[in-house]
Design an enzyme around this catalytic site. Structure first.
Site, PDB file in Angstrom:
ATOM      1  N   ASN A 189       9.434   4.397   3.301  1.00  0.00           N
ATOM      2  CA  ASN A 189       9.181   4.016   4.700  1.00  0.00           C
ATOM      3  C   ASN A 189      10.440   3.379   5.291  1.00  0.00           C
ATOM      4  OD1 ASN A 189       6.437   3.841   3.271  1.00  0.00           O
ATOM      5  ND2 ASN A 189       5.872   3.633   5.414  1.00  0.00           N
ATOM      6  N   ARG A 205       0.834  -1.215   0.000  1.00  0.00           N
ATOM      7  CA  ARG A 205       0.000   0.000   0.000  1.00  0.00           C
ATOM      8  C   ARG A 205       0.867   1.263   0.000  1.00  0.00           C
ATOM      9  NH1 ARG A 205      -0.529   4.626   2.741  1.00  0.00           N
ATOM     10  NH2 ARG A 205      -0.070   3.512   4.665  1.00  0.00           N
ATOM     11  N   ASP A 206       1.529   1.544   1.116  1.00  0.00           N
ATOM     12  CA  ASP A 206       2.330   2.771   1.194  1.00  0.00           C
ATOM     13  C   ASP A 206       3.517   2.670   0.242  1.00  0.00           C
ATOM     14  OD1 ASP A 206       3.006   5.279   2.110  1.00  0.00           O
ATOM     15  OD2 ASP A 206       3.299   4.701   4.189  1.00  0.00           O
ATOM     16  N   CYS A 240       4.232   9.425  -0.016  1.00  0.00           N
ATOM     17  CA  CYS A 240       2.826   9.804  -0.100  1.00  0.00           C
ATOM     18  C   CYS A 240       2.672  10.746  -1.280  1.00  0.00           C
ATOM     19  CB  CYS A 240       2.375  10.494   1.186  1.00  0.00           C
ATOM     20  SG  CYS A 240       0.674  11.071   1.056  1.00  0.00           S
ATOM     21  N   HIS A 271       4.947   4.771  12.689  1.00  0.00           N
ATOM     22  CA  HIS A 271       5.009   4.664  11.226  1.00  0.00           C
ATOM     23  C   HIS A 271       6.044   5.679  10.747  1.00  0.00           C
ATOM     24  CE1 HIS A 271       2.832   4.197   7.224  1.00  0.00           C
ATOM     25  NE2 HIS A 271       3.454   5.347   7.028  1.00  0.00           N
ATOM     26  N   HIS A 327       8.912   7.244   8.122  1.00  0.00           N
ATOM     27  CA  HIS A 327       9.526   7.335   6.795  1.00  0.00           C
ATOM     28  C   HIS A 327      10.976   7.758   7.011  1.00  0.00           C
ATOM     29  CE1 HIS A 327       5.995   6.918   4.004  1.00  0.00           C
ATOM     30  NE2 HIS A 327       5.365   7.053   5.164  1.00  0.00           N
TER      31      HIS A 327
HETATM   32  P1  HMG Z   1     -13.562  14.097  -2.751  1.00  0.00           P
HETATM   33  O1  HMG Z   1     -13.275  14.525  -4.153  1.00  0.00           O
HETATM   34  O2  HMG Z   1     -13.801  15.153  -1.727  1.00  0.00           O
HETATM   35  O3  HMG Z   1     -14.729  13.032  -2.752  1.00  0.00           O
HETATM   36  O4  HMG Z   1     -12.324  13.205  -2.308  1.00  0.00           O
HETATM   37  P2  HMG Z   1     -16.300  13.259  -2.631  1.00  0.00           P
HETATM   38  O5  HMG Z   1     -16.735  12.685  -1.346  1.00  0.00           O
HETATM   39  O6  HMG Z   1     -16.638  14.694  -2.932  1.00  0.00           O
HETATM   40  O7  HMG Z   1     -16.844  12.364  -3.840  1.00  0.00           O
HETATM   41  C1  HMG Z   1     -16.571  12.725  -5.197  1.00  0.00           C
HETATM   42  C2  HMG Z   1     -16.737  11.511  -6.102  1.00  0.00           C
HETATM   43  O8  HMG Z   1     -15.728  10.547  -5.754  1.00  0.00           O
HETATM   44  C3  HMG Z   1     -18.071  10.797  -5.970  1.00  0.00           C
HETATM   45  O9  HMG Z   1     -18.366  10.267  -7.253  1.00  0.00           O
HETATM   46  C4  HMG Z   1     -17.774   9.651  -5.063  1.00  0.00           C
HETATM   47  O10 HMG Z   1     -18.599   8.520  -5.250  1.00  0.00           O
HETATM   48  C5  HMG Z   1     -16.359   9.302  -5.469  1.00  0.00           C
HETATM   49  P3  HMG Z   1     -19.492  10.946  -8.174  1.00  0.00           P
HETATM   50  O11 HMG Z   1     -20.744  10.926  -7.331  1.00  0.00           O
HETATM   51  O12 HMG Z   1     -18.983  12.337  -8.411  1.00  0.00           O
HETATM   52  O13 HMG Z   1     -19.503  10.089  -9.366  1.00  0.00           O
HETATM   53  N1  HMG Z   1     -15.626   8.691  -4.357  1.00  0.00           N
HETATM   54  C6  HMG Z   1     -15.020   7.501  -4.379  1.00  0.00           C
HETATM   55  N2  HMG Z   1     -14.844   6.583  -5.334  1.00  0.00           N
HETATM   56  C7  HMG Z   1     -14.167   5.462  -4.987  1.00  0.00           C
HETATM   57  N3  HMG Z   1     -13.676   5.217  -3.741  1.00  0.00           N
HETATM   58  C8  HMG Z   1     -13.822   6.116  -2.771  1.00  0.00           C
HETATM   59  C9  HMG Z   1     -14.503   7.315  -3.086  1.00  0.00           C
HETATM   60  N4  HMG Z   1     -14.801   8.394  -2.329  1.00  0.00           N
HETATM   61  C10 HMG Z   1     -15.497   9.223  -3.113  1.00  0.00           C
HETATM   62  N5  HMG Z   1     -13.333   5.875  -1.549  1.00  0.00           N
HETATM   63  C11 HMG Z   1     -11.396  11.441  -0.924  1.00  0.00           C
HETATM   64  C12 HMG Z   1     -12.248  12.705  -0.981  1.00  0.00           C
HETATM   65  C13 HMG Z   1     -11.143  11.122   0.524  1.00  0.00           C
HETATM   66  C14 HMG Z   1     -12.156  10.340  -1.629  1.00  0.00           C
HETATM   67  C15 HMG Z   1     -10.066  11.724  -1.683  1.00  0.00           C
HETATM   68  O14 HMG Z   1      -9.475  12.842  -1.104  1.00  0.00           O
HETATM   69  C16 HMG Z   1      -9.108  10.556  -1.635  1.00  0.00           C
HETATM   70  O15 HMG Z   1      -9.346   9.512  -2.226  1.00  0.00           O
HETATM   71  N6  HMG Z   1      -7.957  10.721  -0.922  1.00  0.00           N
HETATM   72  C17 HMG Z   1      -6.994   9.651  -0.763  1.00  0.00           C
HETATM   73  C18 HMG Z   1      -5.595  10.188  -0.663  1.00  0.00           C
HETATM   74  C19 HMG Z   1      -4.647   9.064  -0.372  1.00  0.00           C
HETATM   75  O16 HMG Z   1      -4.931   7.896  -0.580  1.00  0.00           O
HETATM   76  N7  HMG Z   1      -3.430   9.415   0.141  1.00  0.00           N
HETATM   77  C20 HMG Z   1      -2.428   8.442   0.479  1.00  0.00           C
HETATM   78  C21 HMG Z   1      -2.756   7.643   1.719  1.00  0.00           C
HETATM   79  S1  HMG Z   1      -2.394   8.510   3.229  1.00  0.00           S
HETATM   80  C22 HMG Z   1      -0.728   8.170   3.533  1.00  0.00           C
HETATM   81  O17 HMG Z   1      -0.044   7.662   2.690  1.00  0.00           O
HETATM   82  C23 HMG Z   1      -0.163   8.459   4.904  1.00  0.00           C
HETATM   83  C24 HMG Z   1       0.068   7.191   5.744  1.00  0.00           C
HETATM   84  O18 HMG Z   1       0.974   6.297   5.101  1.00  0.00           O
HETATM   85  C25 HMG Z   1       0.630   7.563   7.133  1.00  0.00           C
HETATM   86  C26 HMG Z   1       1.825   8.529   7.049  1.00  0.00           C
HETATM   87  O19 HMG Z   1       2.834   8.212   6.412  1.00  0.00           O
HETATM   88  O20 HMG Z   1       1.684   9.590   7.662  1.00  0.00           O
HETATM   89  C27 HMG Z   1      -1.241   6.433   5.975  1.00  0.00           C
HETATM   90 MG    MG Z   2       3.143   6.498   5.149  1.00  0.00          MG
END
Ligand code: HMG
Ligand code: MG
Length: 308
Positions: free
Chosen positions: A255, A21-22, A246, A213, A215
Site C-alpha cells: 500500500n 489488515r491489508d 492482496c 486506497h 497500492h
Molecule cells: P465461500 O467458500 O463461498 O463461503 O467463501 P460460503 O458462504 O460458501 O461458506 C462456506 C463455509 O465457510 C461455511 O462453513 C461457512 O460457515 C464458512 P461450513 O458450513 O462449510 O462449515 N464461512 C466462514 N467462516 C468464517 N468466517 C467467515 C465465513 N464465511 C463463510 N466470514 C468468502 C466466501 C467471502 C467467505 C470467502 O471468499 C472469503 O473469505 N474471502 C475473503 C478474501 C479476502 O479476505 N481478500 C482480501 C481482502 S480484500 C482486499 O485486500 C482489497 C482491499 O484492500 C481494497 C483494495 O486494495 O482494492 C480491501
Molecule cells: Mg488493499
C-alpha cells in the site's frame, strides 16, 4: 520541515491505517498474534485516528488473519473502536459477538475479481452484502465499503470509470457510510484518479463520502494521493512501512506507505495529527518481526542506522 501551503487543498486529512489488515494479510509466515496486538497499539499511540485491525473472513482464504478473534481479545476495549473487514453475515456475526462497532465490506468493480476474492459473481456480491449492511446498521455499527480494481484488473485490464461508479453507488445505496476506492494492483495514474473522481461527482457523490486506497506497485501512489487532494478528498488509506498486497490479486504489492503520505501532508501544511517518528519506529520494529526492510522511502530515510 517548513510547510508550504497550496491554495485549494484540504486543511485536514484523516489517515486511515490499514497496516495490520491489508499490510499483513499477504504475509505467508504467520505473525504471532501478540506482535499484531503490539503493532495495532503502537499505531494508535502514534496518533493514527483509524487503525483497521483485521478481517473476519474465512480462515482458509486468509490464513494470516485466522487469529482475528484472538487479536481482538488481546486488544480488549480499545479494539472495539477499530474497524474490521466482514465479507458476509458469518463475518458480521463474529464481529457482533465481540462487540465491535465498525465493519467494512469489500466489493469488486470487476467480475473476475469478485469470483476470485469472494467466490461470488459481480451481481451476487451485492446480495451477500445487503443483509450485512442492514443488520450492522440496525445494530448501530458504522459500515465502510471498499471497491477493488477501480483502475485496472490483472485479468480484465483497464476498468471503465462508469463500471466503478456503478459498483460504488450500489454499495452506498445499500447503506454504507464511506466508500474507499481501491487501486488494488497499483496501476492508476494521476489523470485517471481525477477522471474517476469527476465521474463520482457527476453521479452526485459527496466528496466526504469517498476515501482513496492506493497500492504503490508502479510508484504512483503518492502522485495519485496528491491528485485526489486536489479533488478535495480528505480520507486516505495507508499502511505503515508500505506493507501490503492482496492474496487474490497476485500483482498487488504494498500500500501507499503511511510515512510517505504523512511526510507529504506535513510539507503541504495539511493537519493529520500523526507522530511521524513514532510510525517510523513502529515500521522499523515490524520490519524486524518480518525479517526484511520496509519499502517506504521515508522509513529508509528516517530510520536509525543499524549499529556498525
Ligand atoms: P465461500 O467458500 O463461498 O463461503 O467463501 P460460503 O458462504 O460458501 O461458506 C462456506 C463455509 O465457510 C461455511 O462453513 C461457512 O460457515 C464458512 P461450513 O458450513 O462449510 O462449515 N464461512 C466462514 N467462516 C468464517 N468466517 C467467515 C465465513 N464465511 C463463510 N466470514 C468468502 C466466501 C467471502 C467467505 C470467502 O471468499 C472469503 O473469505 N474471502 C475473503 C478474501 C479476502 O479476505 N481478500 C482480501 C481482502 S480484500 C482486499 O485486500 C482489497 C482491499 O484492500 C481494497 C483494495 O486494495 O482494492 C480491501
Ligand atoms: Mg488493499
Amino acid at each position: 520541515m517548513t510547510a508550504y501551503d497550496v491554495a485549494g487543498l484540504p486543511e485536514r486529512v484523516t489517515v486511515y491505517e490499514v497496516g495490520p489488515r491489508d499490510g499483513l494479510q499477504n504475509e505467508s509466515a504467520i505473525v504471532p498474534v501478540e506482535a499484531k496486538a503490539e503493532f495495532v497499539r503502537r499505531l494508535v499511540a502514534a496518533g493514527l485516528p483509524v487503525v483497521e485491525a483485521t478481517s473476519f473472513v474465512h480462515p482458509r482464504w486468509v490464513p494470516q488473519l485466522a487469529d482475528a478473534a484472538d487479536l481482538m481479545g488481546l486488544l480488549g476495549e480499545q479494539g472495539r473502536d477499530l474497524p474490521v473487514l466482514v465479507p458476509n453475515e458469518r463475518g458480521l456475526d463474529r464481529a457482533l459477538e465481540l462487540g465491535l462497532r465498525h465493519v467494512a465490506i469489500f466489493g469488486s468493480a470487476t467480475e473476475t475479481f469478485a469470483q476470485k476474492n469472494l467466490n461470488r459473481s459481480l451481481d451476487e456480491q451485492f446480495a451477500m452484502f445487503e443483509p450485512v449492511v442492514r443488520r450492522a446498521r440496525d445494530a448501530g455499527l458504522d459500515v465502510r465499503a471498499y471497491v477493488s480494481m477501480c483502475f485496472g484488473d490483472p485479468w480484465e485490464g483497464a476498468v471503465p470509470v462508469e463500471q466503478v461508479v456503478a459498483t460504488g453507488r450500489r454499495l452506498l445505496d445499500l447503506g454504507a457510510g464511506q466508500l474507499s476506492l481501491g487501486d488494488t494492483i497499483g496501476v492508476g495514474t494521476a489523470g485517471h484518479v481525477k477522471a474517476l473522481l469527476a465521474a463520482f461527482a457527476d453521479a452526485s457523490t459527496p466528496t466526504e463520502r469517498l476515501a482513496m486506497h492506493f497500492h504503490d506497485t508502479y510508484g504512483q501512489a503518492l502522485a495519485n494521493a496528491y491528485a485526489a487532494l486536489e479533488c478535495g478528498i480528505t480520507t486516505f488509506d495507508a499502511s505503515a512501512g508500505g506493507l501490503g498486497g492482496c492474496p487474490y490479486a497476485k500483482s498487488a504489492t504494498g500500500n501507499l506507505a503511511t510515512e510517505d503520505l504523512v511526510w507529504m501532508l506535513t510539507g503541504l501544511g495539511i493537519d493529520h495529527g500523526v507522530d511521524l517518528d513514532a510510525v517510523v519506529a513502529t515500521s522499523t520494529w515490524m520490519a524486524g518481526v518480518l525479517g526484511r526492510p520496509s519499502p517506504s522511502a521515508v522509513v529508509r530515510a528516517l530510520a536509525p542506522a543499524p549499529p556498525p
